[in-house]
Design an enzyme around this catalytic site. Sequence first.
Site, PDB file in Angstrom:
ATOM      1  N   ALA A 257      39.937-100.972-109.619  1.00 52.33           N
ATOM      2  CA  ALA A 257      40.865-102.081-109.348  1.00 52.33           C
ATOM      3  C   ALA A 257      41.952-101.641-108.371  1.00 52.33           C
ATOM      4  O   ALA A 257      42.457-102.458-107.592  1.00 52.33           O
ATOM      5  CB  ALA A 257      41.487-102.599-110.637  1.00 52.33           C
TER       6      ALA A 257
ATOM      7  N   HIS B  42      29.515-105.223-116.695  1.00 49.88           N
ATOM      8  CA  HIS B  42      29.443-106.117-115.543  1.00 49.88           C
ATOM      9  C   HIS B  42      28.660-107.388-115.843  1.00 49.88           C
ATOM     10  O   HIS B  42      29.136-108.491-115.553  1.00 49.88           O
ATOM     11  CB  HIS B  42      28.811-105.403-114.344  1.00 49.88           C
ATOM     12  CG  HIS B  42      29.699-104.378-113.716  1.00 49.88           C
ATOM     13  ND1 HIS B  42      29.327-103.670-112.596  1.00 49.88           N
ATOM     14  CD2 HIS B  42      30.931-103.922-114.033  1.00 49.88           C
ATOM     15  CE1 HIS B  42      30.286-102.833-112.259  1.00 49.88           C
ATOM     16  NE2 HIS B  42      31.274-102.960-113.127  1.00 49.88           N
TER      17      HIS B  42
ATOM     18  N   LYS C  29      30.270-102.703-107.710  1.00 46.00           N
ATOM     19  CA  LYS C  29      28.904-102.164-107.710  1.00 46.00           C
ATOM     20  C   LYS C  29      28.769-101.070-108.753  1.00 46.00           C
ATOM     21  O   LYS C  29      29.767-100.441-109.086  1.00 46.00           O
ATOM     22  CB  LYS C  29      28.544-101.658-106.310  1.00 46.00           C
ATOM     23  CG  LYS C  29      29.409-100.488-105.836  1.00 46.00           C
ATOM     24  CD  LYS C  29      29.100-100.163-104.398  1.00 46.00           C
ATOM     25  CE  LYS C  29      29.970 -99.088-103.861  1.00 46.00           C
ATOM     26  NZ  LYS C  29      31.372 -99.121-104.101  1.00 46.00           N
TER      27      LYS C  29
ATOM     28  N   ILE D 142      41.479 -99.923-105.797  1.00 50.14           N
ATOM     29  CA  ILE D 142      40.898-100.081-104.467  1.00 50.14           C
ATOM     30  C   ILE D 142      40.808-101.559-104.088  1.00 50.14           C
ATOM     31  O   ILE D 142      40.964-101.918-102.925  1.00 50.14           O
ATOM     32  CB  ILE D 142      39.484 -99.439-104.409  1.00 50.14           C
ATOM     33  CG1 ILE D 142      39.528 -97.975-104.838  1.00 50.14           C
ATOM     34  CG2 ILE D 142      38.840 -99.606-103.048  1.00 50.14           C
ATOM     35  CD1 ILE D 142      40.406 -97.095-103.984  1.00 50.14           C
TER      36      ILE D 142
END
Length: 152
Positions: free
Chosen positions: A16, A79, A97, A18
């Site tokens: 987060a 995810h 990802k 980034i």
Amino acid sequence: MSTTLKVAVIGVGGIARIHMPGWEASQHTQVVAGCDINPEALSRWGETHGIKRLVTDPADLFRDPDIDIIDVCTPNNYHAPLTIAALDAGKHVLCEKPLAPTPAEIHAMMAARDRSGKLLMTAQHHRFRGVSRAMKAEIDRGALGDVYHARS
């Protein structure tokens, strides 16, 4: 949808950090909420970014009609369930990802995207770098032939 897209981040540690500079630089988005299972980390993140809406249950964000986008920044095994729930709640999703640990989970995420009519994007931050864009242009031009595998 509002003119400025309202974003909620789930998982405010690690990656987060980034994602936040991009959200903050965008004139089209505003991060309005965060969610994490660690209340101390969540509180620090909220203070750092000036975000007041902080929750520990992602369902609170899915139910909020003012949130347009969910940014999933959790460990990989979360995810798929978070993305599917967000899409089913009518939210666009940016998911870090890899999308999920298994192809079956990715297919379930794509099915949720298709059901919802919302966007699902994998956070591939290198895709927009100059070198990546130049490589894509060369591929599109046909300079590299029929690319079927790459490794870097």
